[in-house]
Each structure stands twice: as C-alpha cells, then as structure tokens.
Design a protein around this motif. Structure first.
Motif, PDB file in Angstrom:
ATOM      1  N   MET A 117      13.181 -16.962  63.164  1.00 16.28           N
ATOM      2  CA  MET A 117      14.512 -16.612  62.851  1.00 16.28           C
ATOM      3  C   MET A 117      14.693 -17.450  62.344  1.00 16.28           C
ATOM      4  SD  MET A 117      17.468 -15.783  65.501  1.00 16.28           S
ATOM      5  CE  MET A 117      16.839 -14.350  65.825  1.00 16.28           C
ATOM      6  N   GLN A 118      15.258 -17.372  60.617  1.00 18.56           N
ATOM      7  CA  GLN A 118      16.042 -18.334  60.222  1.00 18.56           C
ATOM      8  C   GLN A 118      16.720 -17.729  59.839  1.00 18.56           C
ATOM      9  OE1 GLN A 118      13.159 -20.226  57.366  1.00 18.56           O
ATOM     10  NE2 GLN A 118      12.762 -21.687  58.566  1.00 18.56           N
ATOM     11  N   ALA A 119      17.765 -18.610  59.063  1.00 19.26           N
ATOM     12  CA  ALA A 119      19.450 -19.166  58.212  1.00 19.26           C
ATOM     13  C   ALA A 119      19.993 -19.757  57.292  1.00 19.26           C
ATOM     14  CB  ALA A 119      20.440 -18.396  59.556  1.00 19.26           C
ATOM     15  N   SER A 120      20.683 -19.295  56.151  1.00 17.36           N
ATOM     16  CA  SER A 120      20.886 -20.271  55.332  1.00 17.36           C
ATOM     17  C   SER A 120      22.391 -20.522  54.991  1.00 17.36           C
ATOM     18  CB  SER A 120      19.857 -20.328  54.331  1.00 17.36           C
ATOM     19  OG  SER A 120      19.925 -18.701  53.637  1.00 17.36           O
ATOM     20  N   VAL A 121      22.820 -21.464  54.292  1.00 17.67           N
ATOM     21  CA  VAL A 121      24.144 -21.551  54.832  1.00 17.67           C
ATOM     22  C   VAL A 121      24.095 -22.234  53.601  1.00 17.67           C
ATOM     23  CG1 VAL A 121      26.486 -22.738  55.923  1.00 17.67           C
ATOM     24  CG2 VAL A 121      24.509 -21.244  57.395  1.00 17.67           C
ATOM     25  N   ALA A 134      25.817 -16.923  52.559  1.00 21.40           N
ATOM     26  CA  ALA A 134      24.785 -17.278  54.223  1.00 21.40           C
ATOM     27  C   ALA A 134      23.793 -16.158  54.416  1.00 21.40           C
ATOM     28  CB  ALA A 134      25.946 -17.209  55.349  1.00 21.40           C
ATOM     29  N   ALA A 135      23.009 -16.046  55.228  1.00 19.19           N
ATOM     30  CA  ALA A 135      21.977 -15.248  54.670  1.00 19.19           C
ATOM     31  C   ALA A 135      21.458 -15.103  56.272  1.00 19.19           C
ATOM     32  CB  ALA A 135      20.953 -15.272  53.873  1.00 19.19           C
ATOM     33  N   LEU A 136      20.344 -14.523  57.155  1.00 22.33           N
ATOM     34  CA  LEU A 136      19.999 -14.620  58.024  1.00 22.33           C
ATOM     35  C   LEU A 136      18.591 -13.775  58.307  1.00 22.33           C
ATOM     36  CD1 LEU A 136      19.368 -15.035  61.277  1.00 22.33           C
ATOM     37  CD2 LEU A 136      21.063 -13.379  61.470  1.00 22.33           C
ATOM     38  N   GLY A 138      15.594 -12.626  60.207  1.00 20.20           N
ATOM     39  CA  GLY A 138      14.078 -12.509  61.768  1.00 20.20           C
ATOM     40  C   GLY A 138      13.523 -11.745  61.984  1.00 20.20           C
ATOM     41  N   ARG A 158      17.648  -8.223  59.271  1.00 19.14           N
ATOM     42  CA  ARG A 158      18.614  -8.979  58.125  1.00 19.14           C
ATOM     43  C   ARG A 158      20.435  -8.805  57.946  1.00 19.14           C
ATOM     44  NH1 ARG A 158      13.818 -10.600  58.302  1.00 19.14           N
ATOM     45  NH2 ARG A 158      11.906  -9.749  56.669  1.00 19.14           N
ATOM     46  N   GLY A 160      23.808 -10.086  55.233  1.00 26.59           N
ATOM     47  CA  GLY A 160      24.058 -11.480  54.764  1.00 26.59           C
ATOM     48  C   GLY A 160      25.519 -11.345  53.700  1.00 26.59           C
TER      49      GLY A 160
END
Length: 337
Positions: A117-121, A134-136, A138, A158, A160
């Motif tokens: 599980m990763q996210a970007s902001v 932002a995106a997630l 998992g 997913r 976003g």
C-alpha cells in the motif's frame, strides 16, 4: 584547479545546508501538525520522529502514529508511517504505509493488512501548500474485525484525486476496487444462492466542490462537500449490475439533498440482498416487489429497473419507497461561512 576544488567545497557545503534546512523544516512541520491537531481536541500522538536520506532525499519516519478525531468518530493508528521526498522537490511526497493498520469509522474498528500500500501526494509549491493531485494503490488488502474474523478481502484498490482549477475548491476523484471477497460473516448474511461471495468490481467517479481548499490549514477549516456530482457509479456482483449518476448538495442541516438515477439489472437479486441485510423489513418485501415490478414494466425488460435514489428533508428513499435517514455531507459542527 584550486578554484574548481574550492567551488566544489562551497557547493557541497551549500547543498548540505539546504538539506539540513529541509530536514529541520520537515521535522518541525510534522511536530507542529501533531501539536495543532491535539490543540483542536484530536487524539494525536506518536512515538518519535526522524529524518534521514542525506544528501538527495528527505525521508521522514513517524513511529507509532495515532490520530483520532472524536467529533467525527474517525481514527487511524499504525506501527509507523513514512513520508519520502526528493530534497530538491519536497512538495512531491510518497507515503509508505505499513503492512498492518487499524482504522475506526463511526465507532467501528477494523484491522487493515496489505501486501502493498503506497500513496503519492503532490502539493503546489506555494505558502499554503494546496493539494494538486494524489493517488493511492493497494494490493491484497484484508479487513478484519478486532477479534481477527475476516470481514473483506480486496485484491486491488486504486484511488486518485486531482484539483479542478476551473471550479472553486474543486476536486475530481476516482475510486475502483476489484475482486472483493466477503468474509464468512458477511457472506453468510446473503440470501442463499442469490449472489456469490465475490464482487467483481466497484467503481466511483465524481466531482467534488469543497467548502475550503485541501491545504495545510485543512485541520482548522475542515473542508466538507458543498456539491457532489456523481459522474459514474458501477457495481458488478454476480448477476447484479448497478449503474448510477446524479448530484447531491448539503441542505441547511447538512444532510444530502438531491437525486441519483440508478439502472439496476436483475433487480430482484438486489431486493433479496436488501432484505437479508435488514435494510428492508421482510414483511414489507412483497409490497416492495410489487411496486418495483410496476416500475420495471416501463423499461421494456422486466428485470431492468430505472429509478431514482432521492434525498430530501434528511431522509432517503428509493423511488416511492422509504429507506431511512440521508447521509450527512456537512458535519453538524462545520461552519457554513
């Protein structure tokens, strides 16, 4: 040669100073965030902060974070969380979440385990640091009750969000989950033979217009949805297929108001599921079925139902059939100015 050597030393010292300033600002910002949430009445704690990654990265590790908003009855805690950024681009952050977390929603707690599980902001590099996108992602998510019982497994999730500058405080969001397998307790509540214990896909696309921007002040401004334009809703579950779109706004009391137009294929399966879930009383099921049969008669296919999910006066109804209280779009304590 001496000039070049001296220049390299100056650049190295300057870069080291830049990294130190960035690391100090990141650590102080994280400490201040926890302090601000605690001052607002949140339960916001951690077991320690550290920044590493010299010379090209700013990697913040927060040990044992615990965050809970008692007014909204929301909470989250984990063994650690990491925020990773390049030192020359600190407004683009990668969020690394641990394999196990605990989430509380409306007083109900569940453990969340994941294979990944990763996210970007990505923030805009201006003083208020508003969210740009932002995106997630998992994979292999498992939701379990506090006693360890399996509630739900999601093979892929997913999500976003992207700012929509053409609308004030506008954001476009998309969420898609595939291969959702119900745990024994949830699967056991289904009507026998009506639906499998596996949902193929659940997808949502929507436009949100918020009361305040998603920026570094959001803990104080507490943004809520002033408008929800549901562009696409889809559920594929065995023989049951649901598609929907519509628009909702909060009324004066904060409850959702508006309509969502639904198309339901094999609606009888859906009705059986609502009865099994306790959302429709069993003694009223025949009345519901007769009413829905009349509504489906106009579609040209008796197994396809077009109807409106209505929200008005704090109540929700499916066509003429009452469902119960409408959800809140604006918390009761949120300001409207």
């Amino acid at each position: 040669m001496r000039f070049l050597a001296g220049l390299l030393v100056v650049l190295a010292v300057a870069w080291g100073g830049w990294w130190w300033l960035g690391a100090t600002a990141m650590e102080r910002g994280a400490q201040a965030w926890f302090a601000q949430r605690a001052a607002e009445g949140w339960d916001a704690r951690h077991g320690g902060l550290s920044v590493q990654g010299f010379p090209n990265r700013l990697d913040l590790t927060v040990d044992a974070p615990r965050i809970a908003d008692p007014r909204r009855d929301l909470g989250w805690q984990a063994d650690f969380v990491q925020l990773l950024a390049l030192s020359y681009k600190p407004w683009h952050v990668i969020l690394v979440l641990p394999p196990r977390q605990e989430v509380t929603v409306a007083g109900l707690s569940a453990g969340v385990a994941s294979e990944r599980m990763q996210a970007s902001v990505v923030l805009r590099p201006v003083p208020d640091l508003p969210l740009d996108r932002a995106a997630l992602a998992g994979d292999g998510l498992v939701l379990a009750a506090p006693d360890g019982r399996l509630l739900l497994r999601i093979d892929s999730l997913r999500a976003g969000s992207r700012a929509a500058p053409s609308r004030e405080n506008g954001n476009d969001i998309a969420i898609e989950a595939t291969a959702l397998t119900l745990g024994p307790a949830l699967a056991g509540a289904l009507p026998p033979g009506a639906l499998p214990d596996r949902i193929e896909r659940l997808r949502l696309e929507a436009e949100l217009d918020l009361s305040a921007p998603l920026d570094r002040h959001m803990g104080r401004t507490r943004p809520f949805a002033r408008r929800v334009d549901l562009r696409d809703l889809r559920l594929d579950w065995g023989g049951l297929h649901v598609m929907g779109r519509g628009e909702l706004r909060p009324d004066s009391a904060g409850f959702a108001e508006g309509r969502i137009t639904l198309r339901v294929e094999n609606w009888r399966i859906g009705l059986q599921t609502l009865v099994a879930a306790g959302l429709v009383r069993a003694e009223l099921a025949p009345t519901w079925e007769r009413a829905l049969e009349l509504m489906a008669a106009g579609s040209g296919n008796p197994e396809v139902l077009d109807l409106a999910l209505l929200f008005q006066g704090g109540r929700a109804s499916l066509g003429p059939l009452p469902l119960g209280p409408a959800p809140r779009l604006r918390p009761a304590l949120a300001r409207t100015d």
